[in-house]
Design an enzyme around this catalytic site. Sequence first.
Site, PDB file in Angstrom:
ATOM      1  N   LYS A 202       1.045  -1.078   0.063  1.00 48.07           N
ATOM      2  CA  LYS A 202      -0.021   0.338  -0.082  1.00 48.07           C
ATOM      3  C   LYS A 202       1.022   1.310   0.036  1.00 48.07           C
ATOM      4  O   LYS A 202       1.846   1.687   0.342  1.00 48.07           O
ATOM      5  CB  LYS A 202      -0.978   0.176   1.235  1.00 48.07           C
ATOM      6  CG  LYS A 202      -0.462  -0.302   2.220  1.00 48.07           C
ATOM      7  CD  LYS A 202       0.783   0.605   3.349  1.00 48.07           C
ATOM      8  CE  LYS A 202       0.844   1.946   3.167  1.00 48.07           C
ATOM      9  NZ  LYS A 202       1.705   2.346   3.870  1.00 48.07           N
TER      10      LYS A 202
ATOM     11  N   TYR B 230      -4.426   4.040   6.310  1.00 48.65           N
ATOM     12  CA  TYR B 230      -4.894   3.207   7.429  1.00 48.65           C
ATOM     13  C   TYR B 230      -6.245   3.695   7.524  1.00 48.65           C
ATOM     14  O   TYR B 230      -7.093   2.532   8.046  1.00 48.65           O
ATOM     15  CB  TYR B 230      -3.910   2.952   8.293  1.00 48.65           C
ATOM     16  CG  TYR B 230      -2.802   2.567   8.189  1.00 48.65           C
ATOM     17  CD1 TYR B 230      -3.087   0.775   8.203  1.00 48.65           C
ATOM     18  CD2 TYR B 230      -1.557   2.216   7.518  1.00 48.65           C
ATOM     19  CE1 TYR B 230      -2.149  -0.392   7.689  1.00 48.65           C
ATOM     20  CE2 TYR B 230      -0.847   1.501   7.022  1.00 48.65           C
ATOM     21  CZ  TYR B 230      -1.025   0.291   7.402  1.00 48.65           C
ATOM     22  OH  TYR B 230       0.124  -0.101   7.003  1.00 48.65           O
TER      23      TYR B 230
END
Length: 372
Positions: free
Chosen positions: A138, A223
């Site tokens: 990510k 996140y």
Amino acid sequence: MESRRKFLQKMALPALALPFLPSPSWANLQKPFISPYQGPVLRVAIMGLGGYGTRVADAMKDCQKAKLVGVISGTPSKVKDWQSKYGIPAKNCYNYENFDQVKNNPDIDAIYVITPNALHHDQVIRSAKAGKHVICEKPMALNAKEGQEMIDACKQANVKLLVGYRMHFEPKTLEVIRMREAGELGEIKFFQGLVGFRVGDPAQWRLNKDLAGGGSMMDIGIYAINGARYMIGEEPVWVTAQETKTDPTKFKQGVDETIQFQLGFPGGATASCLSTYNMNNLDKFFLNGANGFAEMQPSTNYGPIKGRTHKGELSQPHVTHQTVQMDEMASIILEGKQVVVPVDGEEGLKDLKIIDAIYQAVKTGNKIPLKS
Ligand code: NAD
């Protein structure tokens, strides 16, 4: 009677004898009555031998279904170190110029891209063209356009694309999701996600717009975006966002220091989040429903994750996130396993669309609608 030690030694032997079975770890030896795993194993090459790549490689020592077999790196000395540390044969070592040749290597099934964000797009597409499944860290890419191109390339090459969302396999996180799905929290009203750390060395790639694609939002804010989605269990329909910058020398144009953002969900819930490179100890999720709540702090670091709900402390065991992630990803790739929270390219793309909208909201000051 056979001693426990001899019995354990016997149990460990088949794993030692077979090249693609994981080496016996203490964790495995503690489970003597479970017969050694004999199913298919995903043979992985890691691209980018930096901080996180090393963490993944170490965690994979305890995997049952995934094994580190290859490396792709621009630094020959690191390749040598990894060869001896992880027992990687020379024929499975590549650099950034020649790794397309992995196409002709039948001993590598998947490439795990763990390089600076801006490189993911090109490296994932090249890996797919080489016929290998791809796991990408990510953020999957710098924006939704790139993300879509990566998904298309993997589809065209008939390989799977997964994103390194390790929290999707974390036991306490999954328990909160289970509780929400079972209706134990009632109608979900609100989520708060606070994530950040004080970033160090100003010369690192994380503070270089060309390599990072942005600042804290790309690295850690994702996140809170991802968490808002899996905690609330819906896709947001609008975004608002505000940026604050206290150090324009360290955080140059296009590199965000702190962004606060809000998300609106179709069921009426809202999320309020903070992403920063300028505060330590910021790692907290709070989910509020009509009949209960869940709070987690830390909520996304390497753990142990801690949390409680209106019913009490969350007591699920701590796991090494990357070990579980890689075993689960092997099952997804090799057996088509369906997981509770997806980790496929489409999941990565959803976060990228929200990141694009957050940056647009910061720039324009407008409330940005999101299409699913
Ligand atoms: P890092 O700086 O420690 O490692 C990056 C690696 O990429 C280094 O080995 C470096 O040599 C290599 N590299 C290749 N080309 C490069 C270039 N042009 N410039 C700079 N480095 C280059 O970074 P990291 O912390 O390992 O992060 C790598 C990726 O992993 C990022 O996308 C990051 O977001 C992601 N990450 C994910 C997690 C997680 O928990 N899922 C944690 C940390 C990092």
